[in-house]
Design a protein around this motif. Structure first.
Motif, PDB file in Angstrom:
ATOM      1  N   ALA A   1       0.831  -1.207   0.000  1.00 26.22           N
ATOM      2  CA  ALA A   1       0.000   0.000   0.000  1.00 26.22           C
ATOM      3  C   ALA A   1       0.860   1.250   0.000  1.00 26.22           C
ATOM      4  O   ALA A   1       0.611   2.192  -0.762  1.00 26.22           O
ATOM      5  CB  ALA A   1      -0.940  -0.006   1.210  1.00 26.22           C
ATOM      6  N   ARG A   2       1.870   1.272   0.830  1.00 25.49           N
ATOM      7  CA  ARG A   2       2.748   2.451   0.895  1.00 25.49           C
ATOM      8  C   ARG A   2       3.533   2.633  -0.396  1.00 25.49           C
ATOM      9  O   ARG A   2       3.797   3.762  -0.805  1.00 25.49           O
ATOM     10  CB  ARG A   2       3.651   2.361   2.121  1.00 25.49           C
ATOM     11  CG  ARG A   2       2.882   2.621   3.405  1.00 25.49           C
ATOM     12  CD  ARG A   2       3.727   2.532   4.641  1.00 25.49           C
ATOM     13  NE  ARG A   2       2.996   3.048   5.805  1.00 25.49           N
ATOM     14  CZ  ARG A   2       3.276   2.742   7.057  1.00 25.49           C
ATOM     15  NH1 ARG A   2       4.275   1.923   7.343  1.00 25.49           N
ATOM     16  NH2 ARG A   2       2.556   3.256   8.038  1.00 25.49           N
TER      17      ARG A   2
ATOM     18  N   LYS B   1      -0.541   4.934  -0.929  1.00 28.89           N
ATOM     19  CA  LYS B   1      -1.809   4.930  -0.200  1.00 28.89           C
ATOM     20  C   LYS B   1      -1.560   5.311   1.261  1.00 28.89           C
ATOM     21  O   LYS B   1      -0.639   4.792   1.888  1.00 28.89           O
ATOM     22  CB  LYS B   1      -2.466   3.536  -0.225  1.00 28.89           C
ATOM     23  CG  LYS B   1      -2.656   2.938  -1.600  1.00 28.89           C
ATOM     24  CD  LYS B   1      -3.780   3.582  -2.345  1.00 28.89           C
ATOM     25  CE  LYS B   1      -3.925   2.932  -3.721  1.00 28.89           C
ATOM     26  NZ  LYS B   1      -5.076   3.390  -4.429  1.00 28.89           N
ATOM     27  N   PRO B   2      -2.394   6.188   1.818  1.00 30.22           N
ATOM     28  CA  PRO B   2      -2.291   6.454   3.253  1.00 30.22           C
ATOM     29  C   PRO B   2      -2.687   5.194   4.035  1.00 30.22           C
ATOM     30  O   PRO B   2      -3.600   4.476   3.637  1.00 30.22           O
ATOM     31  CB  PRO B   2      -3.306   7.565   3.506  1.00 30.22           C
ATOM     32  CG  PRO B   2      -3.798   8.014   2.178  1.00 30.22           C
ATOM     33  CD  PRO B   2      -3.414   6.979   1.170  1.00 30.22           C
ATOM     34  N   VAL B   3      -1.975   4.944   5.117  1.00 28.78           N
ATOM     35  CA  VAL B   3      -2.242   3.772   5.964  1.00 28.78           C
ATOM     36  C   VAL B   3      -2.527   4.251   7.377  1.00 28.78           C
ATOM     37  O   VAL B   3      -1.716   4.967   7.970  1.00 28.78           O
ATOM     38  CB  VAL B   3      -1.047   2.793   5.957  1.00 28.78           C
ATOM     39  CG1 VAL B   3      -1.329   1.585   6.854  1.00 28.78           C
ATOM     40  CG2 VAL B   3      -0.721   2.349   4.533  1.00 28.78           C
ATOM     41  N   ARG B   4      -3.709   3.883   7.887  1.00 26.30           N
ATOM     42  CA  ARG B   4      -4.086   4.175   9.272  1.00 26.30           C
ATOM     43  C   ARG B   4      -4.081   2.865  10.050  1.00 26.30           C
ATOM     44  O   ARG B   4      -4.218   1.794   9.476  1.00 26.30           O
ATOM     45  CB  ARG B   4      -5.505   4.776   9.345  1.00 26.30           C
ATOM     46  CG  ARG B   4      -5.651   6.129   8.719  1.00 26.30           C
ATOM     47  CD  ARG B   4      -7.061   6.709   8.941  1.00 26.30           C
ATOM     48  NE  ARG B   4      -8.059   6.066   8.103  1.00 26.30           N
ATOM     49  CZ  ARG B   4      -9.233   5.615   8.527  1.00 26.30           C
ATOM     50  NH1 ARG B   4      -9.579   5.705   9.809  1.00 26.30           N
ATOM     51  NH2 ARG B   4     -10.088   5.057   7.692  1.00 26.30           N
ATOM     52  N   PHE B   5      -4.002   2.985  11.379  1.00 24.13           N
ATOM     53  CA  PHE B   5      -3.966   1.811  12.249  1.00 24.13           C
ATOM     54  C   PHE B   5      -4.982   1.977  13.370  1.00 24.13           C
ATOM     55  O   PHE B   5      -5.083   3.068  13.946  1.00 24.13           O
ATOM     56  CB  PHE B   5      -2.570   1.638  12.865  1.00 24.13           C
ATOM     57  CG  PHE B   5      -1.514   1.269  11.868  1.00 24.13           C
ATOM     58  CD1 PHE B   5      -1.127  -0.048  11.715  1.00 24.13           C
ATOM     59  CD2 PHE B   5      -0.926   2.238  11.062  1.00 24.13           C
ATOM     60  CE1 PHE B   5      -0.159  -0.396  10.790  1.00 24.13           C
ATOM     61  CE2 PHE B   5       0.045   1.904  10.132  1.00 24.13           C
ATOM     62  CZ  PHE B   5       0.422   0.575   9.987  1.00 24.13           C
ATOM     63  N   THR B   6      -5.707   0.897  13.691  1.00 25.21           N
ATOM     64  CA  THR B   6      -6.559   0.942  14.873  1.00 25.21           C
ATOM     65  C   THR B   6      -5.694   0.948  16.136  1.00 25.21           C
ATOM     66  O   THR B   6      -6.133   1.404  17.179  1.00 25.21           O
ATOM     67  CB  THR B   6      -7.548  -0.237  14.936  1.00 25.21           C
ATOM     68  OG1 THR B   6      -6.811  -1.480  14.938  1.00 25.21           O
ATOM     69  CG2 THR B   6      -8.520  -0.209  13.757  1.00 25.21           C
TER      70      THR B   6
END
Length: 129
Positions: free
Chosen positions: A111-112, A116-121
């Motif tokens: 993704a990176r 692509k922006p990557v978010r984490f819970t």
């Protein structure tokens, strides 16, 4: 006069999504150990007005589709390719779960690499933090 360079497929997709006025598309990644958390994240993201893509099922649970080891291996390969396609289609990635395994780490890297922006819970789980 020189022609502008041809647009990439990614640029064409972004333009088409804009013309269609599609909401942001988020793909959920993570271990299927966290399917319950993925469902909760799906609810939150959908409630926020986003289109959500996520793994369709958990191969850890018994099912006839993957009871044969050879068929299960082929299915895993197809699912991996399908999930990478979901990542390409998405505007951003949401990684669910407190632990990141090899498959999820590879999805994050992919993704990176696509920007692509990557978010984490669980931001502390970010392997690049």
């Amino acid at each position: 006069m020189s022609q502008p360079p041809p647009r990439t497929p990614e640029e064409k997709l972004a333009e088409a999504k804009e013309q269609l006025r599609l909401p942001r598309i988020v793909v959920i990644c993570g271990s299927t150990r966290f399917m319950t958390e993925m469902t909760e994240a799906d609810l939150r993201e959908t409630g926020a007005g986003r289109i959500v893509l996520k793994p369709g099922f958990d191969m850890r649970s018994p099912h006839g589709l993957w009871s044969d080891p050879a068929e299960a291996a082929a299915l895993r390969a197809r699912l991996g390719a399908l999930h990478r396609a979901k990542i390409r289609l998405a505007d951003e990635v949401l990684v669910v779960g407190a632990r990141i395994g090899d498959s999820t780490r590879a999805e994050i890297t992919y993704a990176r690499s696509l920007g692509k922006p990557v978010r984490f819970t669980h931001p502390e789980a970010d392997p690049d933090a």
